[in-house]
Design an enzyme around this catalytic site. Structure first.
Site, PDB file in Angstrom:
ATOM      1  N   LYS A  72       0.833  -1.211   0.000  1.00 13.71           N
ATOM      2  CA  LYS A  72       0.000   0.000   0.000  1.00 13.71           C
ATOM      3  C   LYS A  72       0.870   1.265   0.000  1.00 13.71           C
ATOM      4  O   LYS A  72       2.094   1.180   0.083  1.00 13.71           O
ATOM      5  CB  LYS A  72      -0.967  -0.038   1.190  1.00 13.71           C
TER       6      LYS A  72
HETATM    7  C1  LIG Z   1      -5.055  -4.674   0.778  1.00 15.06           C
HETATM    8  C2  LIG Z   1      -6.515  -4.533   0.750  1.00 15.06           C
HETATM    9  C3  LIG Z   1      -7.311  -4.916   1.831  1.00 15.06           C
HETATM   10  C4  LIG Z   1      -6.755  -5.653   3.005  1.00 15.06           C
HETATM   11  O1  LIG Z   1      -5.750  -4.970   3.667  1.00 15.06           O
HETATM   12  P1  LIG Z   1      -4.897  -5.758   4.771  1.00 15.06           P
HETATM   13  O2  LIG Z   1      -4.255  -4.660   5.554  1.00 15.06           O
HETATM   14  O3  LIG Z   1      -3.909  -6.580   4.010  1.00 15.06           O
HETATM   15  O4  LIG Z   1      -5.819  -6.557   5.565  1.00 15.06           O
HETATM   16  C5  LIG Z   1      -8.656  -4.679   1.776  1.00 15.06           C
HETATM   17  N1  LIG Z   1      -9.220  -4.102   0.707  1.00 15.06           N
HETATM   18  C6  LIG Z   1      -8.500  -3.731  -0.363  1.00 15.06           C
HETATM   19  C7  LIG Z   1      -9.200  -3.080  -1.501  1.00 15.06           C
HETATM   20  C8  LIG Z   1      -7.133  -3.956  -0.382  1.00 15.06           C
HETATM   21  O5  LIG Z   1      -6.417  -3.613  -1.456  1.00 15.06           O
END
Ligand SMILES: *Cc1c(COP(=O)(O)O)cnc(C)c1O
Length: 382
Positions: A190
Site C-alpha cells: 500500500k
Molecule cells: C489490501 C486490501 C485490503 C486488506 O488490507 P490488509 O491490511 O492486508 O488486511 C482490503 N481491501 C483492499 C481493496 C485492499 O487492497
C-alpha cells in the site's frame, strides 16, 4: 555491459516499499527499549493519523481486514443483515461481511473508474440493508456526495474500504477526514506501510469504544488491578515495532504520492490516445494512485493474460493482477452468484494487469515498461 543491458538486467517488480534509514534506526530503538507490543509508538501513530484526518478518532489494527471486520461489528451488523459492496475489489472487502454473518450484496463497478456503481447501489437497497461498503479503487475517490446522500436517505452506515486511499482527496478534502468509518491498510504493497497493519478513522463514540473492545479481548482495565471483559473480543492490536515503521512512512506520504502521480502522468503521456491497452480513469490531483491497472484488449489479441505476464517477466518486469471478480470465487458462488451478473467486474477480472508503480521507480522505468508492453501487444494483434 552497456547501459541498456544493465537496465534490462535489473528486475522491476510491480511494487516495492521504500523504507529510509531513519525508520530502520527507529525500529532498532523500539527493539532495544524493552517495550515491543502496543505502547507509546502506537499512541503516537494514532495521534499523527488523527491529526492527518482532521482530528477525528483513529484506532489502529493489525490489518485493514481486521479493521473492516471490527467496523462491521461496531455497527452492530451480523446475521440477517445485508451490506452492499462492489464485485470488483480485493476479496477481503466481501470476506469480512461474510465473517460477521451478514450477506454481501454485490453491485457492479465503473469499467474505467473501478468504483462502485451508485445507481445500482441505491437499487440494491432492501429492508435488510444496513451498510454500504465502497472501495476507493486504486485511490480514486468514490463520489462522496452522492454516496453519503444515498446512505443518509436510507439510514445506512458507510464503511469505506480506503485500503488504497491514504493521501486521496475528494474535492480538496482528505479521504478519512470525513464520512462514517474509513479503513486504511498499511500492508507493504500500500502507499505507506507498517509491515502489516491498518487503521480506522471516524466512528461515533460508541463505535470507537466497540472497536477498542473488539481489538483487545473485549477488556477494560480500571485502577491498578481491575479487569472486566465486556464482550468476546479478538486480538488485533498493532505493535510498537510496526508503529515505528508507520511513523517513518507517514513522514514521506505526500512525497510518495507526488511521485506516484508523476509516474502515472508519464504512463499517460507516453501512451496518449493510442495506447495498446485500455487505461484506467485518470481522476484529478486527489487520486493517490495505489496501483496502475490498465485492461488488456484480449478479444483483439492472440495472446492470453498469462502469456502477457510471462512476456513481461522475460523482459525483467513484474506484472500483478488486481483483482479477479469476487462473486465468481467458490465461496461466493455458494451464495448463488454467477457469471453475467456484473459484466464490468467480470471483464476487469479477466483483462486487468497491474504495471509497475512505486515511489522508488524512475521515469526511465516507466519508459521501459511502456516499450516492453507496447512491443508485446503490437506483435500479438489478431
Ligand atoms: C489490501 C486490501 C485490503 C486488506 O488490507 P490488509 O491490511 O492486508 O488486511 C482490503 N481491501 C483492499 C481493496 C485492499 O487492497
Amino acid at each position: 555491459m552497456n547501459d541498456s543491458n544493465r537496465q534490462a538486467a535489473r528486475f522491476l517488480p510491480f511494487t516495492r516499499p521504500t523504507i529510509d534509514e531513519e525508520t530502520i534506526a527507529a525500529v532498532g530503538e523500539v527493539l532495544r527499549s524493552g517495550w515491543l507490543a502496543s505502547g507509546p509508538k502506537v499512541a503516537q501513530l494514532e495521534a499523527e493519523l488523527s491529526a492527518y484526518c482532521g482530528g477525528r478518532p483513529v484506532r489502529s489494527q493489525t490489518s485493514a481486514t481486521a479493521g473492516m471486520e471490527m467496523a462491521l461489528l461496531a455497527c452492530g451488523i451480523g446475521p440477517g443483515d445485508e451490506v452492499i459492496t462492489p464485485a470488483m475489489s480485493f476479496v477481503a472487502t466481501a470476506n469480512v461481511i461474510m465473517r460477521v454473518g451478514a450477506r454481501p450484496v454485490f453491485v457492479d463497478v465503473g469499467l474505467d473508474s473501478r468504483n462502485i456503481d451508485l445507481e445500482q447501489t441505491e437499487a440494491a437497497i432492501t429492508s435488510r440493508t444496513r451498510a454500504i461498503m465502497p472501495v476507493h479503487f486504486a485511490g480514486l475517490p468514490v463520489d462522496m456526495e452522492r454516496l453519503y446522500a444515498i446512505a443518509q436517505k436510507h439510514k445506512l452506515r458507510v464503511i469505506e474500504d480506503a485500503a488504497h486511499a491514504i493521501g486521496s482527496m475528494w474535492r480538496g478534502r482528505r479521504i478519512g477526514s470525513f464520512g462514517d468509518l474509513v479503513c486504511f491498510s498499511f500492508h507493504p504493497n500500500k502507499n505507506i506501510t507498517t509491515i502489516e497493519g491498518g487503521a480506522i478513522s471516524g466512528g461515533s463514540p460508541e463505535e470507537v469504544k466497540a472497536i477498542e473492545l473488539h481489538r483487545w479481548h473485549g477488556q477494560l482495565k480500571s485502577g491498578v488491578d481491575g479487569f472486566d471483559t465486556l464482550l468476546a473480543g479478538g486480538k488485533c492490536n498493532l505493535s510498537d515495532v510496526a508503529a515505528a515503521v508507520g511513523l517513518g512512512q507517514l513522514r514521506h506520504l505526500e512525497e510518495f504520492n507526488v511521485k506516484r502521480r508523476q509516474l502515472v502522468a508519464r504512463y499517460f503521456e507516453l501512451w496518449g490516445g493510442e495506447a495498446p491497452l485500455r487505461l484506467p480513469e485518470r481522476g484529478d490531483a486527489g487520486h493517490s494512485w495505489h496501483v496502475f491497472t490498465p485492461l488488456l484488449p484480449l478479444p483483439e489479441l492472440k495472446l492470453t493474460r498469462a502469456e502477457f505476464i510471462s512476456g513481461m517477466r522475460e523482459r525483467g518486469i513484474g506484472v500483478g493482477v488486481h483483482y479477479p471478480a469476487i462473486h465468481l470465487f467458490t465461496a461466493y458462488r455458494a451464495l448463488g452468484y454467477r457469471e453475467g451478473q456484473f459484466p464490468h467486474a467480470e471483464r476487469i477480472g479477466r483483462e486487468t494487469v497491474t504495471l509497475p508503480l512505486f515511489p522508488a521507480m524512475e521515469l526511465g522505468d516507466v519508459e521501459r515498461v511502456v516499450a516492453a508492453a507496447t512491443d508485446i501487444l503490437r506483435g500479438a494483434r489478431k
